[in-house]
Design an enzyme around this catalytic site. Structure first.
Site, PDB file in Angstrom:
ATOM      1  N   THR A   1      -0.044  -3.656  -2.382  1.00  0.00           N
ATOM      2  CA  THR A   1       1.392  -4.048  -2.445  1.00  0.00           C
ATOM      3  C   THR A   1       2.205  -4.734  -3.150  1.00  0.00           C
ATOM      4  O   THR A   1       3.206  -4.736  -3.545  1.00  0.00           O
ATOM      5  CB  THR A   1       1.856  -4.508  -0.824  1.00  0.00           C
ATOM      6  OG1 THR A   1       1.435  -3.325   0.116  1.00  0.00           O
ATOM      7  CG2 THR A   1       3.250  -4.538  -0.433  1.00  0.00           C
TER       8      THR A   1
ATOM      9  N   SER B   1      -5.358  -0.486  -1.046  1.00  0.00           N
ATOM     10  CA  SER B   1      -6.520  -0.966  -0.729  1.00  0.00           C
ATOM     11  C   SER B   1      -7.184  -0.421   0.268  1.00  0.00           C
ATOM     12  O   SER B   1      -8.303  -0.338   0.810  1.00  0.00           O
ATOM     13  CB  SER B   1      -6.630  -2.594  -0.564  1.00  0.00           C
ATOM     14  OG  SER B   1      -6.299  -3.085   0.680  1.00  0.00           O
TER      15      SER B   1
ATOM     16  N   THR C   1      -3.511  -5.787   1.026  1.00  0.00           N
ATOM     17  CA  THR C   1      -3.931  -6.705   2.183  1.00  0.00           C
ATOM     18  C   THR C   1      -4.570  -5.953   3.166  1.00  0.00           C
ATOM     19  O   THR C   1      -5.499  -6.482   3.958  1.00  0.00           O
ATOM     20  CB  THR C   1      -2.739  -7.129   2.895  1.00  0.00           C
ATOM     21  OG1 THR C   1      -1.897  -5.917   3.495  1.00  0.00           O
ATOM     22  CG2 THR C   1      -1.552  -8.183   2.257  1.00  0.00           C
ATOM     23  N   ASP C   2      -4.731  -4.540   3.114  1.00  0.00           N
ATOM     24  CA  ASP C   2      -5.378  -3.746   4.228  1.00  0.00           C
ATOM     25  C   ASP C   2      -6.837  -4.108   4.283  1.00  0.00           C
ATOM     26  O   ASP C   2      -7.469  -4.231   5.548  1.00  0.00           O
ATOM     27  CB  ASP C   2      -5.176  -2.339   3.931  1.00  0.00           C
ATOM     28  CG  ASP C   2      -3.799  -2.005   4.422  1.00  0.00           C
ATOM     29  OD1 ASP C   2      -3.169  -2.619   5.092  1.00  0.00           O
ATOM     30  OD2 ASP C   2      -3.354  -0.821   3.926  1.00  0.00           O
TER      31      ASP C   2
END
Ligand code: ASP
Length: 325
Positions: free
Chosen positions: A16, A65, A98-99
Site C-alpha cells: 500500500t 503482499s 502490511t498483510d
C-alpha cells in the site's frame, strides 16, 4: 560535525505504501504496488537529510503482499544478505505491504545475520491518499537506522518499533495496525529520535541461514499448510492435505493447544504418515504451556503465532536445525 558516509539501501517490494487510488479521498479502493521505490523516496520531504548520507534503492518486487511468494522472499533475503556484508552499508530498509509483513519479518529474522538494522516499513494509506502514512514511516525508519546499537530485523510503523518475533498486524484499517502483544513495542520514534522501551533484539546469526543456501542451490520449498481448531472441526481437511502430498501442518489450536478429538486423530494419522505437525494457539496473546503429564503426541511451536510457526517449519523442512527464539 561528522559527516556520515555509510549508505542506507531501500529495497522496494510494493504494498500500500506504493499504492495508487483513482481519488485522493479513497483509502481502500487502491491498487497496491504501483509507485516505483525511487519515486516514493523522491516524494518524501527531508528524507535525504534524515538518511544523513547516501541513499540507494532497488526494486526487488512490486506486489501486493497478500500475494507474497517464496521466490520474492529468497530474492529479498539474498539482497539483504549482500548488503549486510557490505561495509559501506549502514542499514537496509524494506518497503512492504502490511498483510504478510510479519511473516516476511520472521523469515528474514530466521535467515539473516542481521548485526545491522533491517527495517521493514509500510503504510495503511496509499501514496495517493490525502494523508498518506508512508512518508512518515520512511522518515522514522531512517531515524531507527541511525539509533545507537540498532540491529536485527525490525518493523517501523505508526511511530512504533517492533521486533520480528512479536509483531503482528492486528487491524485491517487503522494506521497504527501493528502490535507486539503483551510485551509491547521495542520503542517509539518521536521527531526523528528513538525512545527505547526494551533492548534491541540480541545479535543473532539467523538460525536458518543454511535453508536459504539450499533454496539458492535449487531445493524446492516444502508444502506447509495451516489448519485450525473450532467448534465442529473434523479431520477431513487434514486427510485431504495428506493425500495431496503436504509435508508440514501447523495447527492453530484452541486455548492452551486443545484440539477437537477428530482433528487430533487426523493430525496424529498425518504425523504417522511422515507429515511434520506443529501445534500453536489461535489465541492472539500468550503462548501454549505444555502439560507436564501429557504425552507429547504432537509437538508444540511455542510462542509463535501460526503464520510464523509455518515459516519456521518451512525452514526446518529445508534442513535448518532448530529455531532459536
Ligand atoms: N494488501 C496490501 C499489501 O499487503 C495492504 C497494505 O500494504 O497495507 O500489500
Amino acid at each position: 560535525m561528522q559527516v556520515e558516509t555509510k549508505k542506507i539501501v531501500v529495497l522496494g517490494t510494493g504494498g500500500t505504501i506504493a499504492g495508487k487510488a483513482a481519488a485522493a479521498g479513497d483509502n481502500i479502493g487502491y491498487v497496491a504496488g504501483q509507485v516505483r521505490v525511487q519515486d516514493l523516496l523522491a516524494g518524501v520531504p527531508g528524507l535525504a537529510q534524515a538518511a544523513q548520507g547516501p541513499l540507494d534503492f532497488e526494486q526487488v518486487a512490486q506486489i501486493d503482499s497478500k500475494n507474497m511468494e517464496f521466490g520474492v522472499w529468497a530474492a529479498l533475503a539474498q539482497r539483504c544478505h549482500e548488503h549486510l556484508q557490505d561495509d559501506s552499508v549502514r542499514a537496509v530498509v524494506i518497503t512492504h505491504g502490511t498483510d504478510t509483513l510479519e511473516e516476511t519479518a520472521w523469515f528474514l529474522h530466521s535467515v539473516l545475520d542481521a548485526r545491522k538494522p533491517v527495517l521493514l516499513t509500510c503504510a495503511m494509506r496509499p501514496a495517493t491518499a490525502i494523508a498518506p502514512d508512508g512518508p512518515q514511516n520512511l522518515l522514522d525508519a531512517m531515524a531507527v537506522a541511525h539509533a545507537p546499537g540498532a540491529r536485527g530485523v525490525l518493523v517501523v510503523c505508526a511511530g512504533a518499533v517492533h521486533g520480528a518475533r512479536q509483531v503482528q498486524k492486528v487491524h485491517p484499517y487503522r494506521v497504527d495496525a501493528f502490535s507486539s502483544g503483551e510485551g509491547g513495542p521495542l520503542g517509539w520514534v518521536e521527531e526523528g529520535r528513538v525512545r527505547l522501551a526494551q533492548d534491541w533484539p540480541q545479535a543473532q546469526a539467523g538460525w536458518a541461514q543454511g535453508a536459504l543456501e539450499k533454496v539458492a542451490s535449487g531445493a524446492s520449498w516444502p508444502r506447509v499448510e495451516i489448519v485450525m481448531n473450532y467448534a465442529g472441526a473434523c479431520g477431513a481437511t487434514v486427510d485431504a492435505l495428506v493425500r495431496d502430498g503436504v509435508q508440514g501442518l501447523v495447527v492453530a489450536a484452541t486455548g492452551n493447544g486443545t484440539l477437537h478429538h477428530a482433528l487430533q486423530a487426523a493430525l496424529e494419522r498425518a504425523q504417522q504418515a511422515g507429515v511434520a505437525v506443529r501445534v500453536t494457539t489461535r489465541c492472539p496473546l500468550g503462548q501454549v504451556l505444555s502439560l507436564p503429564w501429557a504425552h507429547a503426541a504432537l509437538p508444540l511451536s511455542p510462542g509463535l503465532i501460526p503464520v510464523k510457526a509455518r515459516v519456521s517449519l518451512l525452514l526446518e523442512l529445508l534442513g535448518a536445525s532448530a529455531p532459536t527464539l
